[in-house]
Each structure stands twice: as structure tokens, then as C-alpha cells.
Design a protein around this motif. Structure first.
Motif, PDB file in Angstrom:
ATOM      1  N   LEU A  19       0.831  -1.213   0.000  1.00 54.02           N
ATOM      2  CA  LEU A  19       0.000   0.000   0.000  1.00 54.02           C
ATOM      3  C   LEU A  19       0.860   1.255   0.000  1.00 54.02           C
ATOM      4  O   LEU A  19       0.543   2.235  -0.680  1.00 54.02           O
ATOM      5  N   LEU A  20       1.940   1.230   0.761  1.00 52.47           N
ATOM      6  CA  LEU A  20       2.831   2.394   0.791  1.00 52.47           C
ATOM      7  C   LEU A  20       3.443   2.655  -0.583  1.00 52.47           C
ATOM      8  O   LEU A  20       3.588   3.810  -1.001  1.00 52.47           O
ATOM      9  N   MET A  21       3.803   1.594  -1.294  1.00 52.92           N
ATOM     10  CA  MET A  21       4.390   1.749  -2.622  1.00 52.92           C
ATOM     11  C   MET A  21       3.373   2.270  -3.628  1.00 52.92           C
ATOM     12  O   MET A  21       3.737   2.929  -4.604  1.00 52.92           O
ATOM     13  N   CYS A  22       2.091   1.986  -3.387  1.00 52.15           N
ATOM     14  CA  CYS A  22       1.045   2.395  -4.329  1.00 52.15           C
ATOM     15  C   CYS A  22       0.513   3.805  -4.071  1.00 52.15           C
ATOM     16  O   CYS A  22      -0.105   4.403  -4.956  1.00 52.15           O
ATOM     17  N   ALA A  23       0.724   4.344  -2.869  1.00 53.79           N
ATOM     18  CA  ALA A  23       0.040   5.581  -2.471  1.00 53.79           C
ATOM     19  C   ALA A  23       0.420   6.776  -3.347  1.00 53.79           C
ATOM     20  O   ALA A  23      -0.451   7.536  -3.804  1.00 53.79           O
ATOM     21  N   LEU A  24       1.711   6.968  -3.593  1.00 49.25           N
ATOM     22  CA  LEU A  24       2.125   8.108  -4.429  1.00 49.25           C
ATOM     23  C   LEU A  24       1.595   8.007  -5.849  1.00 49.25           C
ATOM     24  O   LEU A  24       1.056   8.992  -6.388  1.00 49.25           O
ATOM     25  N   PRO A  25       1.713   6.841  -6.519  1.00 47.93           N
ATOM     26  CA  PRO A  25       1.116   6.735  -7.854  1.00 47.93           C
ATOM     27  C   PRO A  25      -0.389   6.978  -7.868  1.00 47.93           C
ATOM     28  O   PRO A  25      -0.907   7.595  -8.797  1.00 47.93           O
ATOM     29  N   VAL A  26      -1.102   6.499  -6.830  1.00 46.31           N
ATOM     30  CA  VAL A  26      -2.547   6.747  -6.771  1.00 46.31           C
ATOM     31  C   VAL A  26      -2.828   8.249  -6.692  1.00 46.31           C
ATOM     32  O   VAL A  26      -3.702   8.774  -7.393  1.00 46.31           O
ATOM     33  N   GLY A  27      -2.072   8.960  -5.853  1.00 40.17           N
ATOM     34  CA  GLY A  27      -2.256  10.406  -5.764  1.00 40.17           C
ATOM     35  C   GLY A  27      -1.937  11.115  -7.061  1.00 40.17           C
ATOM     36  O   GLY A  27      -2.644  12.045  -7.472  1.00 40.17           O
ATOM     37  N   THR A  28      -0.881  10.668  -7.731  1.00 39.49           N
ATOM     38  CA  THR A  28      -0.501  11.280  -9.010  1.00 39.49           C
ATOM     39  C   THR A  28      -1.587  11.077 -10.059  1.00 39.49           C
ATOM     40  O   THR A  28      -1.952  12.017 -10.784  1.00 39.49           O
ATOM     41  N   ILE A  29      -2.104   9.868 -10.154  1.00 40.66           N
ATOM     42  CA  ILE A  29      -3.161   9.581 -11.127  1.00 40.66           C
ATOM     43  C   ILE A  29      -4.395  10.431 -10.840  1.00 40.66           C
ATOM     44  O   ILE A  29      -4.983  11.044 -11.744  1.00 40.66           O
ATOM     45  N   ALA A  30      -4.795  10.490  -9.563  1.00 43.40           N
ATOM     46  CA  ALA A  30      -5.988  11.258  -9.203  1.00 43.40           C
ATOM     47  C   ALA A  30      -5.800  12.739  -9.514  1.00 43.40           C
ATOM     48  O   ALA A  30      -6.699  13.395 -10.062  1.00 43.40           O
ATOM     49  N   GLY A  31      -4.616  13.276  -9.179  1.00 48.18           N
ATOM     50  CA  GLY A  31      -4.364  14.697  -9.428  1.00 48.18           C
ATOM     51  C   GLY A  31      -4.368  15.036 -10.903  1.00 48.18           C
ATOM     52  O   GLY A  31      -4.954  16.043 -11.319  1.00 48.18           O
ATOM     53  N   GLU A  32      -3.717  14.205 -11.709  1.00 47.29           N
ATOM     54  CA  GLU A  32      -3.649  14.498 -13.142  1.00 47.29           C
ATOM     55  C   GLU A  32      -5.002  14.300 -13.820  1.00 47.29           C
ATOM     56  O   GLU A  32      -5.363  15.058 -14.727  1.00 47.29           O
ATOM     57  N   LEU A  33      -5.757  13.284 -13.392  1.00 51.41           N
ATOM     58  CA  LEU A  33      -7.090  13.090 -13.970  1.00 51.41           C
ATOM     59  C   LEU A  33      -7.994  14.272 -13.659  1.00 51.41           C
ATOM     60  O   LEU A  33      -8.727  14.767 -14.530  1.00 51.41           O
ATOM     61  N   PHE A  34      -7.972  14.749 -12.423  1.00 57.04           N
ATOM     62  CA  PHE A  34      -8.814  15.894 -12.046  1.00 57.04           C
ATOM     63  C   PHE A  34      -8.396  17.152 -12.799  1.00 57.04           C
ATOM     64  O   PHE A  34      -9.240  17.862 -13.365  1.00 57.04           O
ATOM     65  N   ALA A  35      -7.084  17.423 -12.814  1.00 60.05           N
ATOM     66  CA  ALA A  35      -6.614  18.640 -13.477  1.00 60.05           C
ATOM     67  C   ALA A  35      -6.882  18.597 -14.977  1.00 60.05           C
ATOM     68  O   ALA A  35      -7.255  19.604 -15.585  1.00 60.05           O
ATOM     69  N   GLY A  36      -6.680  17.426 -15.580  1.00 51.91           N
ATOM     70  CA  GLY A  36      -6.887  17.319 -17.019  1.00 51.91           C
ATOM     71  C   GLY A  36      -8.338  17.385 -17.429  1.00 51.91           C
ATOM     72  O   GLY A  36      -8.673  17.937 -18.482  1.00 51.91           O
ATOM     73  N   ALA A  37      -9.245  16.836 -16.587  1.00 52.25           N
ATOM     74  CA  ALA A  37     -10.656  16.751 -16.968  1.00 52.25           C
ATOM     75  C   ALA A  37     -11.482  17.935 -16.482  1.00 52.25           C
ATOM     76  O   ALA A  37     -12.447  18.325 -17.133  1.00 52.25           O
ATOM     77  N   ARG A  38     -11.113  18.525 -15.338  1.00 59.96           N
ATOM     78  CA  ARG A  38     -11.985  19.520 -14.714  1.00 59.96           C
ATOM     79  C   ARG A  38     -11.457  20.943 -14.760  1.00 59.96           C
ATOM     80  O   ARG A  38     -12.218  21.886 -14.531  1.00 59.96           O
ATOM     81  N   LEU A  39     -10.173  21.128 -15.022  1.00 57.09           N
ATOM     82  CA  LEU A  39      -9.600  22.477 -15.013  1.00 57.09           C
ATOM     83  C   LEU A  39      -9.336  22.953 -16.427  1.00 57.09           C
ATOM     84  O   LEU A  39      -8.895  22.189 -17.282  1.00 57.09           O
ATOM     85  N   ARG A  40      -9.586  24.234 -16.653  1.00 53.50           N
ATOM     86  CA  ARG A  40      -9.277  24.833 -17.944  1.00 53.50           C
ATOM     87  C   ARG A  40      -7.769  25.001 -18.091  1.00 53.50           C
ATOM     88  O   ARG A  40      -7.039  25.048 -17.087  1.00 53.50           O
ATOM     89  N   PRO A  41      -7.263  25.089 -19.331  1.00 54.17           N
ATOM     90  CA  PRO A  41      -5.819  25.238 -19.525  1.00 54.17           C
ATOM     91  C   PRO A  41      -5.217  26.401 -18.744  1.00 54.17           C
ATOM     92  O   PRO A  41      -4.156  26.255 -18.120  1.00 54.17           O
ATOM     93  N   ALA A  42      -5.899  27.559 -18.761  1.00 55.73           N
ATOM     94  CA  ALA A  42      -5.359  28.716 -18.036  1.00 55.73           C
ATOM     95  C   ALA A  42      -5.323  28.456 -16.541  1.00 55.73           C
ATOM     96  O   ALA A  42      -4.397  28.885 -15.843  1.00 55.73           O
ATOM     97  N   THR A  43      -6.324  27.737 -16.021  1.00 55.65           N
ATOM     98  CA  THR A  43      -6.349  27.427 -14.592  1.00 55.65           C
ATOM     99  C   THR A  43      -5.230  26.466 -14.225  1.00 55.65           C
ATOM    100  O   THR A  43      -4.580  26.617 -13.179  1.00 55.65           O
ATOM    101  N   ARG A  44      -4.974  25.482 -15.090  1.00 54.31           N
ATOM    102  CA  ARG A  44      -3.887  24.546 -14.818  1.00 54.31           C
ATOM    103  C   ARG A  44      -2.553  25.273 -14.737  1.00 54.31           C
ATOM    104  O   ARG A  44      -1.693  24.919 -13.936  1.00 54.31           O
ATOM    105  N   GLU A  45      -2.375  26.282 -15.566  1.00 51.67           N
ATOM    106  CA  GLU A  45      -1.131  27.038 -15.524  1.00 51.67           C
ATOM    107  C   GLU A  45      -1.055  27.916 -14.275  1.00 51.67           C
ATOM    108  O   GLU A  45       0.016  28.075 -13.691  1.00 51.67           O
TER     109      GLU A  45
END
Length: 407
Positions: free
Chosen positions: A247-273
């Protein structure tokens, strides 16, 4: 995924990544079986990091001096040949490690060329940012499932037979890239004459703005890898067992996937910047919680929260592709990849040394503090390069809504 060329690149990336994960596990087990040495087994992972620096500097120019499709296919074929030799019965340990190094030398050239090709396929705008983010998500997902599947695979196949699967994935990747992508001329011929590899690397690093952008990519991973490097001793300290270690080895990748999915799907390009630099400043602060030596549940929360901060790279990707001239883009991407892998290897090594003297909780908390102290000045330097309101100064390229001027 609606663009045929991108589908070919995406599928080739997935196949080659699968092959890399399988080969890392199989080679580590093979070396341990042959030597009985945990040190040499661990070394098979370590030698996969530092040679990136060699490949990323000496051979960065290859990405721009030759047609991208040819570079990608040849790299895949070279990797397939190296792994095929690994799979031969009787291959000595020294040659196995040397071939592992060879894979790591070729890898940054392949990855840098592929990322530069994405800009050709998807353009310099938001499609490129989202396309690159999707490839990163695939990489993180492979870390979650690949090692587990690889372990199961080795219960029914010998390590050498498992390596043959890697050979097949590299060959399939080469075929997809050869048939699924369009031939384009070498970038060095589009605007400037071809130069030597070291000359090309120096040209990329000569621009102060580009150097700053590379540092923004490289600084966080140097510190982010500390909990991963120390996961086994920390799991033992808190009594989490092998399940907790997984679980410890998986936690960082899970956070990275969740963060990138949210930013890519829900935030506008200008907001991401706009959120890129704040995320850069705060992403390592959760590590400070390790000073209290929290239990498994709280530790997983801290790691997932920190991993989500990696969404800062979506905004940074846009700045980078806009800042680097097209004829140097392959070299710049190759150097970026080489730097990322090198700093992670260095970070893991330094984490082990520090933990010997300070203990695991203090080392992870110290990485969070020191990393924040490094990232904040870099973010401030980047912020000073942007005009108020996100408008670019006159000597900045007009493709990016918020960017960096020449430092």
C-alpha cells in the motif's frame, strides 16, 4: 484518442512499458537466483537510473538529427536485442548488468523523441498537455499493477522465459510505431543545421528560461522518491507487514493519477497554468507529517495528498513546449527525461544514507522541509517571469497564456 497517430504512440508506449516492468522484475529475480546476493539484485534496479544521464547528454542530439519515426523504431529494436541476449542461457552477471545499463542509455533518447513527436502529432496547445498527461497516467498505473502481475508471471515462467515477453513487447512497439506514425523530416533540418550531441545539449541549456523550466521539472522528484526508497523500513517500523508495504508503494502513484485526472478533466488550460506554481510549493509539505511517525492510514493519506501535487506538471508542460524552439525540442525532451530519472536515482541513494543516521521518519520529514525550501525560490523565480494577469511579455512566445520570459 481520436487521432490515429496518437493511438499508435499510446499503444506502443503501453506495450514497451509493460515490457520494462516485466524485465525489471525478471532480471532482479534472475540475478538473485544466480548469485544469492540481495545487493546485486538491488543493483539491477539502481543501474537503471544513473545511465540516463549518459544517454540524455551524449545522445540527446539523435532525437533531432534523424527522422523521429526512425529513431523510435531503432531504439525499440535495440532494446529488444539487449533483452534477447539477457534471456540467453549462460549470460554472465556482468553482461546482464551491462545490458541493463544499455537499456537505460537508450531509454531517454526514445522517451524524448516520443514526447517531441507528440507535439508534432497533437500540436503545441492543450491537446499536447492532455496527451502527455495520459501517458504519465499510464506509467503510474503500470507501477500499480505491473509489479504484481510480473510477480504472478514468475510463478509460472522462469525469469529468462519472462524476459522473452519483454522482447515481444519491444518488437510490437516498433511495429506499431513504424506502421502507425507518419514519417517526418529531422527537426535539425527544419531551421538549423545538425550539430553534435553535446553541442545540441549545450544549446538547450544555454537559454536561462529553459534551464529554469528543467529545474522546475527536476527539483520535486529528487525529494518525492524518499518515502518510496524507505518504504520497506518504514513499513517494518510501524508494523504494517508486506500488505502495508504494498500500500505504501502504491500511495504516491494513486495520488498522481488522481491529481492528473482531475486537473486534465476539470480544469481549464489557463487554470492549470495558474495553479502549477502553488502546487509546486505545497506538494512536499505533507511529508512533514512523517516527523510524528504516523500509522499506516495517516501515512497513506499524506502520500496520496503529496502525489496529487504532481498535477503541477500539466501547466509546466505547456510552458516547456512553448519555450523550446522546434528544432531543439527532441533534445530538450531527452534531457528532461534523463534529468528526471537521474535525480530520482540520486534521491533514493541519499535517502538511504540519511536514514542510516537520522532514522526513516526524520529523513522523510527532512526531505519535505528541504524540498519545499528548494521549490519555493524556483517558483518565485518563475513567477517573476510572468507579467501581471497572465499576459506574456513581448519577448515570450505567444502560444502560452501564462509563461516565463528570458531570465
Amino acid at each position: 484518442m481520436g487521432i490515429p497517430e496518437y493511438r499508435a504512440v499510446f499503444l506502443a508506449h503501453s506495450l514497451s512499458l509493460l515490457g520494462v516492468v516485466v524485465s525489471e522484475i525478471a532480471l532482479s529475480v534472475l540475478v538473485y537466483d544466480l548469485t544469492g546476493s540481495p545487493l546485486l539484485s538491488a543493483l539491477t534496479f539502481a543501474v537503471g537510473f544513473l545511465p540516463y544521464l549518459l544517454g540524455g547528454t551524449l545522445f540527446a542530439g539523435v532525437a533531432d538529427r534523424f527522422p523521429a519515426r526512425r529513431v523510435l523504431v531503432v531504439c525499440d529494436l535495440l532494446c529488444a536485442a539487449c533483452v534477447a541476449v539477457m534471456a540467453l542461457p549462460g549470460t554472465p552477471i556482468g553482461l546482464l548488468l551491462a545490458l541493463r545499463c544499455a537499456l537505460a542509455v537508450v531509454s531517454p533518447v526514445f522517451q524524448g523523441t516520443r514526447m517531441a513527436t507528440l507535439a508534432d502529432v497533437l500540436g503545441d496547445g492543450d491537446l499536447f498537455v492532455l496527451g502527455r498527461s495520459l501517458l504519465r497516467i499510464v506509467s503510474q498505473s503500470a507501477l500499480l499493477v505491473g509489479y504484481g502481475c510480473g510477480g504472478l508471471l514468475l510463478t509460472v515462467l522462469s525469469p529468462r522465459h519472462a524476459l522473452l515477453i519483454t522482447v515481444a513487447t519491444f518488437l510490437a512497439s516498433a511495429l506499431l510505431l513504424r506502421l502507425g506514425t507518419r514519417r517526418r523530416p529531422a527537426r535539425a533540418g527544419r531551421g538549423t543545421p545538425a550539430d553534435g550531441p553535446l553541442t545540441g545539449a549545450r544549446r538547450v541549456l544555454a537559454d536561462r528560461r529553459t534551464r529554469l523550466l528543467l529545474l522546475l521539472f527536476w527539483a520535486p522528484p529528487l525529494f518525492c522518491v524518499v518515502p518510496e526508497a524507505l518504504a520497506a523500513p518504514y513499513a517494518d517500523r510501524i508494523g504494517a507487514g508486506s500488505t502495508g508495504l504494498g500500500l505504501l508503494m502504491c500511495a504516491l502513484p494513486v495520488g498522481t493519477i488522481a491529481g492528473e485526472l482531475f486537473a486534465g478533466a476539470r480544469l481549464r488550460p489557463a487554470t492549470r497554468e495558474r495553479v502549477a506554481l502553488p502546487l509546486l510549493c505545497f506538494m512536499l509539505l505533507p511529508y512533514l507529517g512523517f516527523a510524528l511517525a504516523p500509522g499506516l492510514g495517516w501515512t497513506l493519506c499524506l502520500l496520496v495528498l503529496s502525489g496529487a501535487g504532481n498535477a503541477y506538471t500539466l501547466g509546466l508542460d505547456q510552458w516547456f513546449v512553448a519555450a523550446v524552439p522546434e528544432e531543439l525540442r527532441g533534445r530538450a525532451m531527452t534531457l528532461n527525461t534523463a534529468g528526471l530519472m537521474t535525480v530520482q536515482g540520486v534521491g533514493m541513494a541519499l535517502a538511504g544514507v540519511a536514514a542510516q543516521f537520522a532514522g526513516v521518519p526524520a529523513t522523510v520529514a527532512g526531505a519535505g522541509l528541504l524540498g519545499t525550501l528548494v521549490c519555493v525560490p524556483l517558483a518565485l523565480a518563475a513567477r517573476r517571469g510572468a507579467a501581471p494577469g497572465g499576459a506574456l511579455r513581448k519577448n515570450e512566445r505567444p502560444k502560452c497564456e501564462t509563461g516565463l520570459t528570458t531570465m
